[in-house]
Design a protein around this motif. Structure first.
Motif, PDB file in Angstrom:
ATOM      1  N   ILE A   1      57.049  36.104 140.039  1.00  0.00           N
ATOM      2  CA  ILE A   1      57.325  37.434 139.486  1.00  0.00           C
ATOM      3  C   ILE A   1      57.839  38.427 140.529  1.00  0.00           C
ATOM      4  CG2 ILE A   1      55.580  37.088 137.695  1.00  0.00           C
ATOM      5  CD1 ILE A   1      53.750  39.001 139.182  1.00  0.00           C
TER       6      ILE A   1
ATOM      7  N   ASN B   1      56.688  42.407 145.301  1.00  0.00           N
ATOM      8  CA  ASN B   1      56.138  43.722 144.972  1.00  0.00           C
ATOM      9  C   ASN B   1      55.390  43.707 143.646  1.00  0.00           C
ATOM     10  OD1 ASN B   1      57.120  44.796 147.313  1.00  0.00           O
ATOM     11  ND2 ASN B   1      58.787  45.952 146.379  1.00  0.00           N
ATOM     12  N   GLN B   2      55.939  42.976 142.665  1.00  0.00           N
ATOM     13  CA  GLN B   2      55.308  42.933 141.347  1.00  0.00           C
ATOM     14  C   GLN B   2      53.930  42.256 141.406  1.00  0.00           C
ATOM     15  OE1 GLN B   2      58.425  42.308 142.021  1.00  0.00           O
ATOM     16  NE2 GLN B   2      59.718  43.477 140.603  1.00  0.00           N
ATOM     17  N   SER B   3      53.856  41.146 142.143  1.00  0.00           N
ATOM     18  CA  SER B   3      52.567  40.460 142.240  1.00  0.00           C
ATOM     19  C   SER B   3      51.552  41.297 143.017  1.00  0.00           C
ATOM     20  CB  SER B   3      52.736  39.083 142.889  1.00  0.00           C
ATOM     21  OG  SER B   3      53.160  39.199 144.236  1.00  0.00           O
TER      22      SER B   3
ATOM     23  N   PHE C   1      56.950  50.792 144.589  1.00  0.00           N
ATOM     24  CA  PHE C   1      58.201  50.962 143.821  1.00  0.00           C
ATOM     25  C   PHE C   1      58.856  52.313 144.060  1.00  0.00           C
ATOM     26  CE2 PHE C   1      55.497  47.954 141.597  1.00  0.00           C
ATOM     27  CZ  PHE C   1      56.363  46.886 141.438  1.00  0.00           C
TER      28      PHE C   1
END
Length: 395
Positions: free
Chosen positions: A277, A280-282, A387
């Motif tokens: 994923i 950064n998302q994880s 983000f």
């Protein structure tokens, strides 16, 4: 044949020694956390100040690790390892004999400097031994070791400190035999010496690298995550002592449970999740899990519920930590890798020091429950920070 066996034996010992030495930074706070209520009672230390004893070493670690990281880059990280382990053992053990708050605070500060040397040397060796995905995997294993020892050390601290809080400090003496193993494993350390021409200009290059916004963002994120993580280490035993009347042994079990899920996910799950994923998302997912398990702690009135919340919190932290270190290593030039990773470790421990300072203010103004709510909000902010848009030239 004998020379080959000797060389092979040294090489096979290096990674276990590094992982064991790195775990001592966890022992510095984890082993005494379960006995903190007893320690504060015997030495007549105020509740708002007592948490500082579990985290003051984090401040001196944070201040010393950048300088020790530069030293590791100049002379080779393995050459910093043995002195750091020796001083760790000395200052870790003598804490048991300190008669009051201020003398114990000084010794804890000296212990933190030794931890700074351990962090710089251990991360420096791993950063030079491995590259790319292999480095990601090894950083995951290193995090797994930290989380496993995060299980073992509080359990041991609670167990041996159940009769007398001073016994928990004697656990730090494990650094002495580990240091002897390190001397044997790294006595031919040319492959870990500095590959850069030398030391000239490293300080200026380090400053430029750290001034990049993308690097600074990662460091701030590390600091916020550490503030939240250490809130569990410091305030969970105090809350459980007040609300449930738990003994140091049971407090150690709760602190240990936060690391059970983290050990597995760090070693085997963090890398596949980041690949699936995105890094950064994880990492943001890990922060979300941490936030979701911190906030309900004041509502839980059963021991099993606290154990479950702590284990899930550890799961989230086990996702976050290796991802942040890997992202930082990816941004670091080889000749400064030990220094920059040491700065990252310093920021993390600075967050641990800041945890009882900032959250102690929250505790004085409101109550213990609000401490956990505030820590939960900090983890959400850390996830959102990943983000935040950066200027194109800085990204």
């Amino acid at each position: 044949m004998t020379d080959w066996v000797r060389k092979f034996s040294r090489e096979t010992l290096r990674v276990p020694v590094i992982l064991g030495a790195g775990s001592l930074t966890t022992m510095a706070g984890g082993a005494i956390a379960p006995v903190l209520p007893d320690l504060m009672q015997e030495l007549n230390i105020d509740l708002a100040w007592g948490g500082t004893l579990a985290s003051f070493h984090c401040l001196t670690l944070a201040l010393s690790s950048p300088l020790l990281g530069l030293l590791a880059d100049k002379i080779g990280p393995s050459r910093v390892l043995f002195p750091a382990m020796t001083f760790y053992g000395i200052f870790g053990v003598v804490g048991a004999w300190m008669p009051n708050f201020w003398s114990l605070l000084v010794v804890r500060g000296l212990l933190g400097i030794a931890c700074g040397g351990l962090a710089a040397s251990c991360l420096g060796v791993l950063g030079r031994l491995y590259e790319g995905e292999e480095r990601t995997r090894m950083l995951g294993f290193a995090t797994a070791v930290l989380t496993i020892t995060g299980i073992v050390y509080p359990l041991l601290g609670g167990l041996v400190g159940n009769n007398d809080w001073q016994y928990a400090f004697y656990l730090n003496g494990i650094a002495f035999p580990l240091g002897l193993l390190g001397l044997y494993a790294f006595n031919t350390s040319s492959s870990f010496s500095s590959k850069s021409s030398p030391s000239q200009g490293l300080g200026g290059k380090l400053t430029r690298e750290l001034s990049r916004l993308v690097t600074a963002r990662l460091l701030v994120t590390m600091g916020l995550s550490s503030i939240a993580m250490y809130a569990v280490v410091i305030y969970a035993p105090i809350y459980l002592d007040q609300a449930l009347g738990l003994t140091p042994k049971l407090n150690g079990m709760v602190l240990a449970s936060r690391a059970i899920g983290a050990a597995f996910i760090s070693a085997f799950g963090a890398k596949p999740l980041a690949k699936m994923i995105g890094l950064n998302q994880s990492t943001a997912l890990g922060f979300g899990i941490m936030a979701a398990t911190l906030a309900p702690i004041p509502w839980i009135t059963e021991l099993w519920g606290v154990l479950l919340a702590a284990a899930l919190f550890g799961l989230g932290f086990g996702i976050v930590l290796p991802n942040l270190y890997n992202a930082l290593a990816n941004l670091s030039p080889f000749e400064l890798r030990a220094s920059i990773l040491a700065v990252g470790t310093g920021i993390s421990f600075l967050g641990q020091f800041a945890s009882p300072v900032l959250l102690g203010v929250v505790l004085n103004i409101w109550d213990l429950a609000t401490v956990f709510y505030a820590a939960s909000i900090l983890t959400i902010l850390a996830g959102l920070l990943l983000f935040a848009p950066l200027p194109q030239s800085q990204s």
